[in-house]
Design an enzyme around this catalytic site. Structure first.
Site, short mmCIF file in Angstrom:
data_model
loop_
_atom_site.label_atom_id
_atom_site.label_comp_id
_atom_site.label_asym_id
_atom_site.label_seq_id
_atom_site.Cartn_x
_atom_site.Cartn_y
_atom_site.Cartn_z
N ALA A 1 -1.10 -18.01 15.90
CA ALA A 1 -1.89 -18.66 14.85
C ALA A 1 -1.29 -20.02 14.47
O ALA A 1 -0.11 -20.29 14.70
CB ALA A 1 -1.94 -17.76 13.62
N GLY B 1 -2.59 -6.53 2.82
CA GLY B 1 -1.24 -6.74 2.30
C GLY B 1 -1.33 -7.37 0.92
O GLY B 1 -1.27 -8.58 0.77
N ARG B 2 -1.52 -6.48 -0.08
CA ARG B 2 -1.62 -6.96 -1.47
C ARG B 2 -0.32 -7.57 -1.93
O ARG B 2 -0.29 -8.61 -2.57
CB ARG B 2 -1.95 -5.78 -2.38
N ASP C 1 1.18 -1.23 5.64
CA ASP C 1 1.81 -2.42 5.06
C ASP C 1 3.25 -2.69 5.53
O ASP C 1 3.75 -3.80 5.37
CB ASP C 1 1.83 -2.32 3.53
N GLY D 1 2.87 5.97 1.27
CA GLY D 1 3.58 4.72 0.99
C GLY D 1 4.23 4.73 -0.38
O GLY D 1 4.53 5.80 -0.95
N ASN D 2 4.41 3.55 -0.92
CA ASN D 2 5.13 3.38 -2.17
C ASN D 2 4.59 4.22 -3.33
O ASN D 2 5.35 4.91 -4.02
CB ASN D 2 5.09 1.89 -2.52
N VAL E 1 4.09 20.28 11.49
CA VAL E 1 3.62 21.67 11.64
C VAL E 1 4.32 22.34 12.81
O VAL E 1 4.80 23.48 12.71
CB VAL E 1 2.08 21.71 11.79
N ARG F 1 -10.69 -16.80 17.87
CA ARG F 1 -10.16 -17.96 18.57
C ARG F 1 -11.22 -18.59 19.50
O ARG F 1 -11.31 -19.81 19.62
CB ARG F 1 -9.01 -17.44 19.43
O1 F6P Z 1 -1.58 0.03 1.17
C1 F6P Z 1 -2.44 -0.10 2.24
C2 F6P Z 1 -3.58 -1.02 1.92
O2 F6P Z 1 -4.43 -1.05 3.05
C3 F6P Z 1 -3.20 -2.42 1.47
O3 F6P Z 1 -2.86 -3.29 2.53
C4 F6P Z 1 -4.46 -2.84 0.75
O4 F6P Z 1 -4.16 -3.85 -0.19
C5 F6P Z 1 -4.88 -1.57 0.08
O5 F6P Z 1 -4.33 -0.51 0.83
C6 F6P Z 1 -6.37 -1.37 -0.04
O6 F6P Z 1 -6.60 -0.14 -0.66
P1 F6P Z 1 -8.00 0.56 -0.81
O7 F6P Z 1 -8.45 1.02 0.54
O8 F6P Z 1 -7.76 1.71 -1.75
O9 F6P Z 1 -8.93 -0.48 -1.36
#
Ligand code: F6P
Length: 328
Positions: free
Chosen positions: A192, A176-177, A133, A107-108, A29, A160
């Site tokens: 870890a 991270g799906r 992600d 994102g994607n 903006v 921990r």
């Molecule tokens: O893409 C970001 C993310 O947080 C992923 O890491 C996760 O799998 C997904 O979104 C969860 O999405 P939602 O909040 O729509 O369940």
């Protein structure tokens, strides 16, 4: 390239919210206003684009938001935009507001939608990578990733204490799906005992062998970080399998979940978001179209959106190897 006369732009956030989206919006903006452009904010991502839910944004409207997580424009995962009818309504809304170009923060999924849309209609756009992600090609980091990793590390530091006090084996699941960047950096940063990610198949047997090595060295507790999309199973699955094979530790599971999506962005995310918001507007002014503004080796680069969504960015094998050696 002949550049168009871009005077009126629309900006939206879409998909999962990410800390730093507001900082990116502020930069868009303010850079656009500086260049005498009119900016419209589209509410709820593609939902608002379809419904014509746009509002004028001026410099003052983005004051006092740089430190806020979430997105003041709100966001959505929009099914209607997947249909040609939905995209036609979106186009009609943008035309009704005389929008010359769009800036998409997401994102994607967000960029896939924008790419289909710009193939069908003559409205150029520039993407700003906003997702925790970090899974977009064409940028070393996405906005929100650093904050999410810091939040996860803070949580693991606390876990921990209990793992140590009770001699327990914790499986901590992070988001991270399809991508293991959060898990890998959380694992390295929290020291870890193991990291399990979607991009690398670690069988339960291999994990058990690895944990047994630790137990032989009298390692009394351990924390294993598991990405939600880990190939051989999520944290619950892994805990169950390991529990059956291995009676040395008392096994527990913690799922950090959406805690790692919210909160005030880190300095790194605020600076990244400001740089990319600024670069997106300057890119439009310089005739860039259908590209994503990213940071590669600390320099702004514009990557064709089609590459950003189709080329794969995977965690480095060197880092994975290092994480394993340091966990031994
Ligand atoms: O893409 C970001 C993310 O947080 C992923 O890491 C996760 O799998 C997904 O979104 C969860 O999405 P939602 O909040 O729509 O369940």
């Amino acid at each position: 390239m002949m550049s168009r006369d871009i005077k009126r732009i629309a900006v939206y956030t879409s998909g999962g919210d990410a800390p730093g989206m507001n900082a990116a919006l502020r930069a868009v903006v303010r850079t656009a206003s500086y260049n005498d452009m009119h900016v419209y904010g589209i509410m709820r991502g593609y939902e608002g684009m379809i419904d014509g839910d746009l509002k004028r944004l001026e410099r003052g409207d983005v004051g006092n938001i740089i430190h806020r997580g979430g997105t003041i424009l709100k966001t959505a995962r929009c099914q209607r935009f997947l249909t040609p009818e939905g995209r036609r309504s979106a186009y009609e809304s943008l035309k009704a507001f005389d929008i010359d170009a769009c800036i998409a923060i997401g994102g994607n999924g967000t960029f896939t939608g924008a790419s289909v849309f710009s193939d069908e209609y003559d409205i150029p756009f520039i993407g700003i990578p906003g997702t925790i992600d970090n899974d977009l090609y064409g940028t070393d980091f996405t906005i929100g990733f650093d904050t999410a990793v810091n939040t996860a590390i803070e949580a693991v530091d606390k876990i921990r204490d209990t793992a140590d006090s009770h001699n327990r084996l914790f499986f901590v699941e992070v988001m991270g799906r399809n991508s293991g960047f959060i898990a890998l950096n959380t694992g390295i940063g929290s020291g870890a005992g193991g990291v399990l990610i979607p991009e690398k198949n670690t069988t339960p047997e291999a994990l058990i062998d690895f944990l047994k090595k630790g137990a032989r060295r009298k390692k009394l507790f351990s924390v294993v970080i598991v990405a939600e999309g880990n190939q051989s199973g999520n944290a619950q699955d892994m805990a169950r399998i390991v529990n059956e094979a291995f009676d040395f530790y008392d096994t527990k599971v913690t799922i950090i979940g959406h805690l790692q999506r919210g909160g005030s962005p880190t300095a790194m995310d605020r600076v990244l978001a400001s740089r990319l918001g600024f670069a997106a507007v300057e890119g439009l002014l310089n005739g860039k179209e259908n590209v994503m503004a990213g940071l590669v080796n600390n320099q702004v680069e514009y990557t064709p959106i089609i590459e950003a969504i189709t080329k794969q960015k995977t965690p480095s094998n060197d880092l994975l190897r290092m994480a394993e050696i340091l966990a031994l």
